[in-house]
Design an enzyme around this catalytic site. Structure first.
Site, PDB file in Angstrom:
ATOM      1  N   LYS A 196      62.888  -0.201  31.516  1.00 31.91           N
ATOM      2  CA  LYS A 196      63.686  -1.316  31.030  1.00 31.91           C
ATOM      3  C   LYS A 196      65.134  -1.051  31.421  1.00 31.91           C
ATOM      4  O   LYS A 196      65.801  -0.208  30.819  1.00 31.91           O
ATOM      5  CB  LYS A 196      63.524  -1.451  29.513  1.00 31.91           C
ATOM      6  CG  LYS A 196      64.032  -2.793  28.947  1.00 31.91           C
ATOM      7  CD  LYS A 196      65.513  -2.717  28.678  1.00 31.91           C
ATOM      8  CE  LYS A 196      66.057  -4.031  28.140  1.00 31.91           C
ATOM      9  NZ  LYS A 196      67.535  -4.032  28.060  1.00 31.91           N
ATOM     10  N   GLU A 270      70.208  11.186  26.412  1.00 28.58           N
ATOM     11  CA  GLU A 270      71.439  11.628  27.082  1.00 28.58           C
ATOM     12  C   GLU A 270      72.498  10.620  26.702  1.00 28.58           C
ATOM     13  O   GLU A 270      72.448   9.463  27.130  1.00 28.58           O
ATOM     14  CB  GLU A 270      71.215  11.702  28.595  1.00 28.58           C
ATOM     15  CG  GLU A 270      72.245  12.563  29.309  1.00 28.58           C
ATOM     16  CD  GLU A 270      73.456  11.763  29.731  1.00 28.58           C
ATOM     17  OE1 GLU A 270      74.465  11.788  28.973  1.00 28.58           O
ATOM     18  OE2 GLU A 270      73.415  11.114  30.779  1.00 28.58           O
ATOM     19  N   GLU A 406      85.080   8.354  22.574  1.00 28.58           N
ATOM     20  CA  GLU A 406      84.756   8.056  23.969  1.00 28.58           C
ATOM     21  C   GLU A 406      85.252   6.654  24.324  1.00 28.58           C
ATOM     22  O   GLU A 406      84.875   5.670  23.678  1.00 28.58           O
ATOM     23  CB  GLU A 406      83.249   8.144  24.205  1.00 28.58           C
ATOM     24  CG  GLU A 406      82.872   7.932  25.659  1.00 28.58           C
ATOM     25  CD  GLU A 406      81.384   8.097  25.923  1.00 28.58           C
ATOM     26  OE1 GLU A 406      81.025   8.694  26.945  1.00 28.58           O
ATOM     27  OE2 GLU A 406      80.578   7.620  25.090  1.00 28.58           O
TER      28      GLU A 406
END
Length: 501
Positions: A196, A270, A406
């Site tokens: 996906k 990840e 981030e």
């Protein structure tokens, strides 16, 4: 050339492209492109122009059921019964087919997420390298692993079986390689997959599917569905899925981890990062400048492991600020299709707004923008693009949002430290642990600092991924590893058969 494109070279460049896929109505199931069962559509937008240039089906639960059922049938069929060496031959053929499609893959990738072609041009070669590396691990899987009982009297034969049907969910920043690093080990292990892609980048991976089909991979082994995050959620929880592998943001990763924990389903995650580059007092700043962009602002800052926090010694702080500022300011920002472009747009409008919010936050909290610090205004057809000026912030303190969170855009922060102990403490004071760098001319001293950094990967005077070495995050940067034998093990289920010696 029309009047509309005469003063807009970026639009003229796009008008002259011939791409394999733009507006499509199908998904890949059981070895064939198959019409979606629904009528919903998801647009594909060029972030450099803001214009829609493609679209894909918004997949339905029925589409998902069909894809998973196809993968289940293929898993129960011949695929996992082949020897690892036989499956490795398919991986090598996929690599060869990918390399034939390098240009169309690069252009599609760049139009989807704004990666400069100087970056995306290497996607096919890198993906091919990943397939070829994992093909070399066939012998590792075929090695007879017999382990004697420590107290004697018996031995165990250790089998490495494929885990089953795997859901592979990709991000938008490197849509090809961050799927391939999952797909290659899964296929070598004998698994079957349902892929996906991220909603903004659904078309480029169709080129990889073409390579898989041209390589002769049996029907049903690789399936592709497209759709929104809702479809990804359903895939994670689908009862026919045996393992999930995801690359993306930490908040989404937490939700996937919770679902897989509830289901007792293996998962590899990840996730995000906020990595630091420690500049030691003896660092060669000229050498550092040559690798700075690739190590600290690669892909317009939209790379998970890059070191967007630079930690500079107080004795050389202004020298480091000047070098970083000059290097970033010299990088050309513009059309991703221009081979000379270094910095492209943010990949989506939402990410563009997020990055600008962080820039405004940095300014409000007292950081000093030595270059950039605002939205970019570009012409030539790029007026509607999602461009933020590459920005360097000096006078950053550890408590600032831009230092802790981030950003995932073209923003670098430079912090000051008084000694190496403080530098290591600063590098380790985030909730992430994915990448990192040490710049210094004394190899032993640099290695000693790298050993003290609490993170999954550290580069000394450069950063690069090694297909043969494990890559993974600590803390909020993820679970499990990719690359290397360790990445292959994520797609294996172990069985011990005990017998008398």
């Amino acid at each position: 050339m029309t009047a509309a494109t005469h003063d807009a070279p970026a639009l003229a460049a796009r008008a002259g492209l011939s791409l394999p896929y733009t507006h499509v109505d199908d998904i890949f199931i059981d070895g064939a492109w198959t019409p979606s069962s629904g009528t919903g559509r998801n647009p594909v937008t060029d972030p450099a122009t803001g214009q829609v240039w493609g679209s894909v089906p918004d997949g339905t639960p029925e589409d998902l059921d069909a894809a998973v059922a196809s993968a289940q049938r293929a898993f129960k069929g011949e695929w996992h019964r082949l020897t690892p060496s036989e499956r490795a031959e398919y991986l090598v053929r996929i690599a060869e087919e990918l390399e034939k499609r390098a240009n169309e893959l690069s252009l599609t990738n760049s139009l989807e997420n704004g990666s400069p072609v100087s970056e995306s041009a290497g996607a096919a070669a890198n993906a091919a390298g990943i397939f070829r590396y994992f093909a070399t691990l066939a012998a590792y899987l075929e090695h007879e692993d017999v382990r004697p009982f420590p107290n004697g009297g018996g031995e165990s034969v250790v089998r490495r079986d494929p885990v089953g049907v795997c859901a592979l969910i990709a991000p938008w920043n490197y849509p090809i390689n961050l799927v391939v690093i999952k797909l290659a080990p899964a296929l070598l292990a004998g698994c079957t997959v349902v892929i996906k892609p991220a909603s903004p980048t659904p078309l480029s991976f169709r080129v990889v599917i073409d390579a898989v089909a041209a390589a002769g991979v049996p029907a049903g082994v690789v399936n592709l569905v497209t759709g929104s995050g809702r479809l990804g959620d359903a895939l994670v929880r689908h009862p026919g899925v045996d393992k999930v592998a995801f690359t993306g943001s930490t908040p989404v990763g937490r939700k996937i981890a919770a679902a897989c924990g509830e289901l007792l389903r293996p998962v590899t995650l990840e996730l995000g990062g906020k990595s630091s580059a420690i500049v030691l007092p003896d660092a060669d700043l000229d050498a550092m400048s040559k690798v700075l962009i690739r190590s600290c602002m690669r892909n317009t800052g939209q790379t998970c492991y890059i070191s967007t926090r630079i930690l500079a010694p107080a004795s050389r702080y202004e020298e480091v600020v000047d070098m970083v500022t000059a290097t970033i300011a010299a990088g050309k920002q513009g059309d991703p299709l221009d081979p000379g472009t270094v910095f492209g747009p943010c990949a989506t409008e939402a990410q563009y707004r997020t990055v600008l919010e962080y820039v405004e936050s940095g300014l409000a909290e007292g950081a000093r923008a030595t270059t950039g610090g605002r939205a970019a205004s570009l012409g030539g057809g790029l007026e509607g693009g999602y461009f933020v000026e590459p920005t360097v912030f000096a006078d950053v303190t550890p408590a600032m949002r831009i230092s802790r969170e981030e950003i995932f855009g073209p923003v670098i922060c430079i912090l000051k430290y008084k000694d190496v102990d403080e530098a290591v403490a600063l590098a380790n004071n985030t909730e992430f642990g994915l990448g990192g760098l040490v710049f210094g001319q004394d190899p032993e001293a640099a290695l000693a600092v790298a050993d003290r950094m609490d993170t999954g990967s550290v580069g000394i005077n450069f950063f690069a991924s090694n297909h043969a070495a494990p890559f993974g995050g600590r803390h909020n940067s993820g679970l499990g590893t990719e690359y290397g034998k360790e990445g292959l093990s994520a797609y294996l289920s172990y069985k011990s058969i005990h017998r008398r010696a």
